[in-house]
Design a protein around this motif. Structure first.
Motif, PDB file in Angstrom:
ATOM      1  N   GLY A 101       0.813  -1.210   0.000  1.00  0.00           N
ATOM      2  CA  GLY A 101       0.000   0.000   0.000  1.00  0.00           C
ATOM      3  C   GLY A 101       0.845   1.258   0.000  1.00  0.00           C
ATOM      4  O   GLY A 101       0.524   2.237  -0.686  1.00  0.00           O
ATOM      5  N   VAL A 102       1.939   1.257   0.747  1.00  0.00           N
ATOM      6  CA  VAL A 102       2.844   2.411   0.768  1.00  0.00           C
ATOM      7  C   VAL A 102       3.437   2.637  -0.620  1.00  0.00           C
ATOM      8  O   VAL A 102       3.483   3.767  -1.126  1.00  0.00           O
ATOM      9  N   PHE A 103       3.886   1.541  -1.244  1.00  0.00           N
ATOM     10  CA  PHE A 103       4.471   1.688  -2.580  1.00  0.00           C
ATOM     11  C   PHE A 103       3.432   2.192  -3.582  1.00  0.00           C
ATOM     12  O   PHE A 103       3.694   3.106  -4.369  1.00  0.00           O
ATOM     13  N   THR A 104       2.227   1.617  -3.536  1.00  0.00           N
ATOM     14  CA  THR A 104       1.206   1.973  -4.517  1.00  0.00           C
ATOM     15  C   THR A 104       0.721   3.398  -4.325  1.00  0.00           C
ATOM     16  O   THR A 104       0.265   4.035  -5.282  1.00  0.00           O
ATOM     17  N   LEU A 105       0.825   3.948  -3.121  1.00  0.00           N
ATOM     18  CA  LEU A 105       0.447   5.338  -2.898  1.00  0.00           C
ATOM     19  C   LEU A 105       1.291   6.283  -3.744  1.00  0.00           C
ATOM     20  O   LEU A 105       0.857   7.388  -4.071  1.00  0.00           O
ATOM     21  N   GLY A 106       2.474   5.843  -4.133  1.00  0.00           N
ATOM     22  CA  GLY A 106       3.319   6.633  -5.021  1.00  0.00           C
ATOM     23  C   GLY A 106       3.309   6.136  -6.447  1.00  0.00           C
ATOM     24  O   GLY A 106       4.096   6.604  -7.275  1.00  0.00           O
ATOM     25  N   ASN A 107       2.409   5.190  -6.753  1.00  0.00           N
ATOM     26  CA  ASN A 107       2.369   4.591  -8.085  1.00  0.00           C
ATOM     27  C   ASN A 107       1.044   4.964  -8.759  1.00  0.00           C
ATOM     28  O   ASN A 107       0.129   4.157  -8.855  1.00  0.00           O
ATOM     29  N   VAL A 156      14.768   0.719  -9.004  1.00  0.00           N
ATOM     30  CA  VAL A 156      14.732   1.173 -10.394  1.00  0.00           C
ATOM     31  C   VAL A 156      13.558   2.123 -10.615  1.00  0.00           C
ATOM     32  O   VAL A 156      13.673   3.147 -11.296  1.00  0.00           O
ATOM     33  N   TYR A 157      12.420   1.795 -10.018  1.00  0.00           N
ATOM     34  CA  TYR A 157      11.223   2.639 -10.144  1.00  0.00           C
ATOM     35  C   TYR A 157      11.494   4.043  -9.597  1.00  0.00           C
ATOM     36  O   TYR A 157      11.143   5.054 -10.232  1.00  0.00           O
ATOM     37  N   TYR A 164      11.345   7.530 -11.834  1.00  0.00           N
ATOM     38  CA  TYR A 164      10.421   8.639 -11.575  1.00  0.00           C
ATOM     39  C   TYR A 164      11.164   9.942 -11.327  1.00  0.00           C
ATOM     40  O   TYR A 164      10.739  11.020 -11.776  1.00  0.00           O
ATOM     41  N   LEU A 165      12.282   9.871 -10.629  1.00  0.00           N
ATOM     42  CA  LEU A 165      13.057  11.079 -10.380  1.00  0.00           C
ATOM     43  C   LEU A 165      13.612  11.641 -11.687  1.00  0.00           C
ATOM     44  O   LEU A 165      13.524  12.850 -11.954  1.00  0.00           O
ATOM     45  N   LEU A 166      14.179  10.775 -12.522  1.00  0.00           N
ATOM     46  CA  LEU A 166      14.740  11.231 -13.793  1.00  0.00           C
ATOM     47  C   LEU A 166      13.659  11.742 -14.734  1.00  0.00           C
ATOM     48  O   LEU A 166      13.863  12.723 -15.451  1.00  0.00           O
ATOM     49  N   SER A 206       6.520  10.390  -5.639  1.00  0.00           N
ATOM     50  CA  SER A 206       6.381   8.965  -5.944  1.00  0.00           C
ATOM     51  C   SER A 206       7.687   8.218  -5.711  1.00  0.00           C
ATOM     52  O   SER A 206       7.702   7.097  -5.190  1.00  0.00           O
ATOM     53  N   ALA A 207       8.798   8.827  -6.098  1.00  0.00           N
ATOM     54  CA  ALA A 207      10.110   8.207  -5.882  1.00  0.00           C
ATOM     55  C   ALA A 207      10.383   8.021  -4.390  1.00  0.00           C
ATOM     56  O   ALA A 207      10.893   6.978  -3.959  1.00  0.00           O
TER      57      ALA A 207
END
Length: 413
Positions: free
Chosen positions: A241-247, A304-305, A309-311, A390-391
């Motif tokens: 859930g934490v990861f998907t909050l930024g996805n 990698v994700y 997102y940062l780049l 997101s990153a």
């Protein structure tokens, strides 16, 4: 019941290398795994024919902005995820997955061509809602059927093959969309072409033969409540859930590419690059999780994700998008199969449908606030603020996965 023999040593030279042991391992997978892969190929060919042009349709025809895009995708995905839990519980209680799979692909196939008739963004919302209902009906039962069809030491390979077929459809669909756009085909006509792949997908689901479940002793019916699930799996859901909050929705990635100056016909080609990389690397990388551990491979993919997102938030030129989107395909290849294989590792067979229902529910419900947050940050501040947040969430999830989630003894890495 799944065999308990020690896993064979597959020789994987480099990701994407199809050597003899890999071909032998793929050939050993049961017919149901291959059929589900073909179903996903044709379904995604149809879906991805539409997906890359939907932001263009909303922006140029229906005059809707990033906030509306986030609302449409968030509501559609969140609602579909509620059904994923219900269908997963239903499959466990019926002890059959096939009826849910057939119904899910049929509902989605019927909704897509009707986008051609949409005259406003609320109509698009309703039709995307129907498409996600179809996905909600099929996803958890399908993933449970895949997990029950193979022994534990082949789960990474089986889910990887399924994702490879899925992503191969995601290559063909955008290529068809680009060809139709290059011929100046009206956007509404492109939606009608999607019905071809949808029909083929539904027909193939009818050929799936589901193995009967082993006899169940006089035990209580499967309990869908979170407290009935293994503790390690519940912690994994929190981290997910934490990861998907930024996805947020991938449509924001395509919108960023358009803002960077890419032509409309290049947008589907760009998404085809993502899907091509994911299709080539999905099976070998997911199979690698059978050897090195799910957690290690998922952690690499989330890193990698975050970098991608940062780049992407910093990128301002269209030519940079080709390499960046290829990089994003590696994230998909490393995580999509391994995340599902880890779900199957953490659950007993009689809870697979329910567990995958919760897995999809958490992912989908998180997508609604994720998409709304992303769209709001984009409009109120800048694209960099949205991509940077997101990153940061991806890195937080990575740390939690490594430090907090307990894994099965055979994984433990």
């Amino acid at each position: 019941p799944a065999p308990t023999a020690a896993p064979p040593e597959f020789l994987l030279n480099a990701p994407g290398t199809w050597n003899l042991p890999m071909r032998t391992a793929l050939a050993s997978l049961p017919r149901s795994v291959w059929l589900l892969g073909l179903v996903s190929f044709f379904n995604d060919t149809a879906g991805e024919l539409i997906y890359p042009i939907l932001p263009l349709y909303l922006a140029s025809v229906l005059m809707a902005g990033p906030r509306v895009l986030g609302l449409i995708e968030g509501i559609a995905e969140a609602t579909g995820s509620l059904l994923k839990l219900a269908s997963g519980i239903g499959a466990d209680r019926m002890r059959r997955s096939k009826p849910w799979i057939v119904a899910g692909y049929a509902v989605a196939g019927l909704s897509r061509p009707l986008l051609a008739l949409a005259a406003s963004w609320p109509v698009v919302l309703v039709l995307r809602f129907a498409d996600r209902i179809g996905k909600g009906l099929r996803s958890a039962p399908r993933d449970a059927l895949l997990g029950a069809s193979v022994p534990a030491h082949q789960r990474g390979l089986a889910y990887g093959l399924h994702r490879a077929c899925d992503n191969a459809g995601s290559v063909v669909g955008p290529l068809l969309a680009a060809a139709l756009l290059a011929r100046q085909t009206p956007l509404d006509q492109i939606f009608w072409w999607a019905s071809v792949g949808s029909v083929l997908a539904v027909l193939l689901t009818l050929l799936i033969k589901e193995e009967p479940a082993p006899p169940r002793p006089s035990a209580p019916r499967p309990d869908w409540r979170p407290g009935a699930l293994p503790p390690a799996f519940r912690r994994y859901l929190v981290v997910l859930g934490v990861f998907t909050l930024g996805n947020a929705s991938n449509m924001f990635l395509l919108l960023k590419a358009k803002d960077a100056g890419m032509a409309d016909y290049q947008i589907p080609l760009l998404w085809a690059v993502v899907s091509l990389v994911a299709a080539v690397f999905a099976a070998p990388l997911s199979a690698l999780s059978d050897r090195v551990g799910r957690r290690r491979l998922i952690s690499l993919g989330w890193a990698v994700y975050a970098l991608f997102y940062l780049l992407l938030g910093l990128a301002g030129e269209g030519w940079m998008m080709w390499a960046l989107f290829g990089f994003y395909g590696l994230f998909m290849a490393a995580t999509e199969g391994a995340e599902k294989a880890l779900v199957a590792d953490l659950l007993p067979r009689e809870q697979l449908g329910t567990g995958f229902g919760w897995f999809h529910l958490v992912s989908g419900l998180s997508l609604l606030p994720a998409s709304l947050l992303f769209g709001s940050l984009w409009e109120a501040w800048s694209p960099l603020a949205a991509f940077g947040s997101s990153a940061a969430l991806a890195l937080l999830a990575l740390v939690l996965l490594r430090r907090w989630v307990g894994l099965p003894a055979q994984d433990g890495r």
